[in-house]
Design an enzyme around this catalytic site. Structure first.
Site, short mmCIF file in Angstrom:
data_model
loop_
_atom_site.label_atom_id
_atom_site.label_comp_id
_atom_site.label_asym_id
_atom_site.label_seq_id
_atom_site.Cartn_x
_atom_site.Cartn_y
_atom_site.Cartn_z
N CYS A 1 34.00 39.04 35.02
CA CYS A 1 34.42 40.37 34.57
C CYS A 1 33.19 41.20 34.22
CB CYS A 1 35.33 40.20 33.35
SG CYS A 1 35.90 41.74 32.64
N HIS B 1 44.40 40.33 36.44
CA HIS B 1 43.22 40.48 35.58
C HIS B 1 43.10 41.93 35.08
CE1 HIS B 1 38.74 39.60 34.83
NE2 HIS B 1 38.83 40.91 34.70
N GLU B 2 43.26 42.89 36.00
CA GLU B 2 43.07 44.30 35.62
C GLU B 2 44.20 44.82 34.75
OE1 GLU B 2 40.25 45.49 36.09
OE2 GLU B 2 39.53 44.08 37.59
N HIS C 1 43.70 43.91 31.28
CA HIS C 1 42.78 44.83 30.59
C HIS C 1 43.55 46.00 29.96
CE1 HIS C 1 38.68 43.53 31.24
NE2 HIS C 1 38.84 43.41 32.55
ZN ZN Z 1 37.63 42.42 33.87
#
Ligand code: ZN
Length: 196
Positions: A110, A152-153, A156
């Site tokens: 990341c 993953h995004e 966030h």
């Molecule tokens: Zn990331």
């Protein structure tokens, strides 16, 4: 002579409060949102990432840029077939509407957690919905690296980092590195900057 002023691109790193905050839904896709998207696409490329979420760029909005390379091998999911040729692209208010039961575990990294990579378990397939920067609705089943990157995004946008999803053992093994990262980050206000 032609002069261009320098531009500054900043990504927030581990320990920054904005990375732990839930990002807000985007209503209308205004010119300002388009400008943020352009900047984020440029930042993602400069930092050599395959995905960047608003909070990483200091923007508390549900916006993600993606730059996943096209894979050459065999059968791909409908989402990969539809979206990979459109990379790099921006998605607005992305959401996962269903998650497949099958999981796999792969190493993730990341831009906000520089120098650290660790295995994360994720669903192999997800049902994905978002708007493009032009307001077009996308709805598709995604697999492969696209499915992993989207999970993953979107994490966030909910204030979750991949290091929050590690097994206890793996987390313990990288904990000293994370502590160092946080300590070093504090000296720079948790900002990693590129000037171009
Ligand atoms: Zn990331």
């Amino acid at each position: 002579m032609f002069f261009r002023s320098k531009s500054r691109y900043t990504v927030y790193t581990y320990g920054a409060d904005i990375l732990k905050t839930r990002a807000r839904e985007i209503g209308e896709i205004t010119p300002e949102i388009r400008e943020i998207a352009e900047e984020m696409l440029r930042a993602m490329q400069l930092f050599d990432g395959i995905g960047l979420a608003g909070p990483q760029y200091g923007v508390n909005l549900r916006i993600v840029t993606l730059g996943i390379p096209c894979s050459d091998h065999g059968a791909v999911s409908p989402g990969e077939a539809a979206l990979l040729p459109r990379m790099p692209m921006t998605v607005i208010n992305p959401e996962i509407t269903a998650m497949g039961e099958a999981k796999d575990t792969e190493a993730e990294a990341c831009l906000s957690v520089p120098g650290i990579s660790a295995p994360v378990e994720r669903s192999q397939f997800i049902q994905f919905r978002a708007r493009t920067i032009n307001g077009e609705l996308i709805e598709c089943e995604c697999g492969g690296m696209l499915a992993r990157c989207l999970q993953h995004e979107i994490d966030h946008l909910d204030g979750i980092l991949f290091v929050d999803r590690l097994t206890e053992d793996v987390f313990s093994s990288i904990e000293p590195k994370l502590k160092r990262l946080k300590k070093n980050g504090r000296k720079k206000d948790f900002k990693k900057t590129i000037l171009v």
